[in-house]
Design a protein around this motif. Structure first.
Motif, mmCIF file in Angstrom:
data_model
loop_
_atom_site.group_PDB
_atom_site.id
_atom_site.type_symbol
_atom_site.label_atom_id
_atom_site.label_comp_id
_atom_site.label_asym_id
_atom_site.label_seq_id
_atom_site.Cartn_x
_atom_site.Cartn_y
_atom_site.Cartn_z
ATOM 1 N N THR A 101 0.738 -1.103 -0.233
ATOM 2 C CA THR A 101 0.033 -0.036 -0.068
ATOM 3 C C THR A 101 0.737 1.472 0.055
ATOM 4 O OG1 THR A 101 -2.057 -1.171 1.194
ATOM 5 C CG2 THR A 101 -1.969 1.360 1.270
ATOM 6 N N ALA A 102 1.853 1.384 0.586
ATOM 7 C CA ALA A 102 2.812 2.345 0.663
ATOM 8 C C ALA A 102 3.395 2.723 -0.574
ATOM 9 C CB ALA A 102 4.017 2.132 1.703
ATOM 10 N N ILE A 103 3.842 1.683 -1.280
ATOM 11 C CA ILE A 103 4.455 1.814 -2.588
ATOM 12 C C ILE A 103 3.393 2.237 -3.694
ATOM 13 C CG2 ILE A 103 5.540 0.756 -4.540
ATOM 14 C CD1 ILE A 103 6.800 -1.294 -2.732
ATOM 15 N N SER A 104 2.123 1.761 -3.478
ATOM 16 C CA SER A 104 1.225 2.036 -4.309
ATOM 17 C C SER A 104 0.692 3.474 -4.294
ATOM 18 C CB SER A 104 -0.108 1.031 -4.499
ATOM 19 O OG SER A 104 -1.152 1.535 -4.994
ATOM 20 N N ASP A 105 0.505 3.793 -2.810
ATOM 21 C CA ASP A 105 0.024 5.160 -2.680
ATOM 22 C C ASP A 105 1.256 6.433 -3.169
ATOM 23 O OD1 ASP A 105 -2.138 4.147 -1.496
ATOM 24 O OD2 ASP A 105 -1.843 4.627 0.499
ATOM 25 N N GLU A 106 2.474 5.994 -2.961
ATOM 26 C CA GLU A 106 3.474 6.841 -3.366
ATOM 27 C C GLU A 106 3.568 6.999 -4.842
ATOM 28 O OE1 GLU A 106 6.800 9.371 -2.957
ATOM 29 O OE2 GLU A 106 5.438 8.439 -1.544
ATOM 30 N N ALA A 107 3.199 5.832 -5.587
ATOM 31 C CA ALA A 107 2.966 5.826 -7.221
ATOM 32 C C ALA A 107 1.703 6.623 -7.466
ATOM 33 C CB ALA A 107 3.037 4.249 -7.659
ATOM 34 N N ALA A 108 0.682 6.664 -6.850
ATOM 35 C CA ALA A 108 -0.217 7.471 -7.134
ATOM 36 C C ALA A 108 -0.240 8.883 -7.187
ATOM 37 C CB ALA A 108 -1.486 7.105 -6.160
ATOM 38 N N ASP A 109 0.626 9.049 -5.960
ATOM 39 C CA ASP A 109 1.203 10.540 -6.039
ATOM 40 C C ASP A 109 2.124 11.145 -6.610
ATOM 41 O OD1 ASP A 109 -0.998 10.799 -4.146
ATOM 42 O OD2 ASP A 109 0.345 10.518 -2.223
ATOM 43 N N THR A 110 2.833 10.403 -7.286
ATOM 44 C CA THR A 110 4.134 10.399 -8.253
ATOM 45 C C THR A 110 3.561 10.554 -9.841
ATOM 46 O OG1 THR A 110 5.574 9.325 -6.571
ATOM 47 C CG2 THR A 110 6.330 9.996 -8.885
ATOM 48 N N PRO A 111 4.132 11.770 -10.488
ATOM 49 C CA PRO A 111 3.586 11.895 -11.954
ATOM 50 C C PRO A 111 4.610 10.867 -12.712
ATOM 51 C CG PRO A 111 4.893 13.719 -11.076
ATOM 52 C CD PRO A 111 4.755 13.075 -9.924
ATOM 53 N N ARG A 112 3.979 10.534 -13.453
ATOM 54 C CA ARG A 112 4.701 9.310 -14.345
ATOM 55 C C ARG A 112 5.412 10.046 -15.458
ATOM 56 N NH1 ARG A 112 3.107 4.352 -15.351
ATOM 57 N NH2 ARG A 112 3.263 4.421 -17.473
ATOM 58 N N TRP A 113 5.145 11.225 -15.981
ATOM 59 C CA TRP A 113 6.101 12.058 -16.852
ATOM 60 C C TRP A 113 6.408 13.299 -16.322
ATOM 61 C CZ3 TRP A 113 7.625 9.768 -21.042
ATOM 62 C CH2 TRP A 113 6.753 8.620 -21.692
ATOM 63 N N ILE A 114 7.779 13.649 -16.638
ATOM 64 C CA ILE A 114 8.135 14.913 -16.024
ATOM 65 C C ILE A 114 8.842 15.730 -17.188
ATOM 66 C CG2 ILE A 114 8.420 14.451 -13.626
ATOM 67 C CD1 ILE A 114 11.555 14.074 -14.092
ATOM 68 N N PRO A 115 8.706 17.210 -16.978
ATOM 69 C CA PRO A 115 9.312 17.854 -18.020
ATOM 70 C C PRO A 115 10.668 17.780 -18.183
ATOM 71 C CG PRO A 115 8.373 19.308 -16.632
ATOM 72 C CD PRO A 115 8.086 18.048 -16.091
ATOM 73 N N VAL A 116 11.419 17.720 -19.237
ATOM 74 C CA VAL A 116 12.924 17.840 -19.635
ATOM 75 C C VAL A 116 13.412 18.939 -19.364
ATOM 76 C CG1 VAL A 116 14.876 16.807 -21.000
ATOM 77 C CG2 VAL A 116 12.725 15.458 -20.834
ATOM 78 N N GLU A 117 14.401 19.355 -18.368
ATOM 79 C CA GLU A 117 15.145 20.366 -18.472
ATOM 80 C C GLU A 117 16.287 20.595 -19.579
ATOM 81 O OE1 GLU A 117 14.336 22.750 -16.653
ATOM 82 O OE2 GLU A 117 12.935 21.772 -15.641
ATOM 83 N N THR A 118 16.064 21.469 -20.299
ATOM 84 C CA THR A 118 16.508 21.407 -21.842
ATOM 85 C C THR A 118 17.948 22.049 -21.725
ATOM 86 O OG1 THR A 118 15.675 23.265 -22.477
ATOM 87 C CG2 THR A 118 14.676 21.174 -23.334
ATOM 88 N N GLY A 119 18.277 22.839 -20.556
ATOM 89 C CA GLY A 119 19.337 23.694 -20.488
ATOM 90 C C GLY A 119 19.556 24.958 -21.314
ATOM 91 N N ALA A 120 18.568 25.146 -22.189
ATOM 92 C CA ALA A 120 18.628 26.506 -22.845
ATOM 93 C C ALA A 120 18.819 27.595 -22.284
ATOM 94 C CB ALA A 120 17.516 26.527 -23.776
ATOM 95 N N PRO A 121 19.647 28.545 -22.797
ATOM 96 C CA PRO A 121 19.950 29.787 -21.936
ATOM 97 C C PRO A 121 18.628 30.800 -21.941
ATOM 98 C CG PRO A 121 20.800 29.915 -24.327
ATOM 99 C CD PRO A 121 20.302 28.378 -24.062
ATOM 100 N N HIS A 122 18.401 31.415 -20.907
ATOM 101 C CA HIS A 122 17.357 32.205 -20.599
ATOM 102 C C HIS A 122 17.871 33.578 -20.362
ATOM 103 C CE1 HIS A 122 14.413 28.850 -20.755
ATOM 104 N NE2 HIS A 122 15.369 28.179 -20.245
ATOM 105 N N ALA A 123 17.049 34.640 -20.433
ATOM 106 C CA ALA A 123 17.553 36.048 -20.277
ATOM 107 C C ALA A 123 17.490 36.180 -18.640
ATOM 108 C CB ALA A 123 16.723 36.982 -20.872
ATOM 109 N N PHE A 124 18.429 36.992 -18.077
ATOM 110 C CA PHE A 124 18.517 37.011 -16.754
ATOM 111 C C PHE A 124 18.967 36.106 -15.854
ATOM 112 C CE2 PHE A 124 15.415 39.987 -18.623
ATOM 113 C CZ PHE A 124 16.148 41.202 -18.818
ATOM 114 N N ASN A 125 19.581 35.112 -16.293
ATOM 115 C CA ASN A 125 20.256 33.932 -15.353
ATOM 116 C C ASN A 125 21.539 34.287 -14.965
ATOM 117 O OD1 ASN A 125 18.012 32.540 -16.020
ATOM 118 N ND2 ASN A 125 19.065 30.766 -17.534
#
Length: 125
Positions: A101-125
């Protein structure tokens, strides 16, 4: 009878990441996605733990079945031994339920997909 909670779903090779927004001004426009490594960790954990719990249950069930056999015991100590094994089996079932149940509950609260950080330059970094 206890039924195991739902297992985390592993990545299906035909599965595709979520679609980003088609609005070019949206922050999700053109965003790349990856399968969440934390979710994959939960899938792997489930796959490792379940066979171990099944082995423990099978071993205890075999001992309990043998202890209940009239060929094994013919004394009051036999009844106590069977009661002890029955209690240990109930404890193992509660432990199994808690772990899965602990594993299942944690999986239910964890997103399956996450955005990839592309490392592209941004202004004001």
């Amino acid at each position: 009878m206890f039924v195991d909670p739902p297992a985390p779903r592993p990545l299906d090779p035909r599965e595709t990441p979520p679609k980003g927004s088609t609005d070019p001004l949206s922050p999700d426009a053109g965003r790349s996605w990856e399968f969440n490594p934390e979710y994959q960790r939960l899938v792997t954990l489930w796959q490792q733990v379940l066979p171990l719990l099944d082995d423990l249950t099978a071993s205890l069930d075999k001992a309990l079945r043998l202890a209940r056999s009239p060929d094994t015991w013919d004394a009051p100590v036999g009844r106590r031994y069977v009661e002890d094994l029955t209690e240990w089996r109930e404890r193992l079932q509660r432990y199994r339920r808690a772990v899965l149940t602990a594993i299942s509950d944690e999986a239910a609260d964890t997103p399956r997909w996450i955005p990839v950080e592309t490392g592209a330059p941004h202004a004001f970094n």
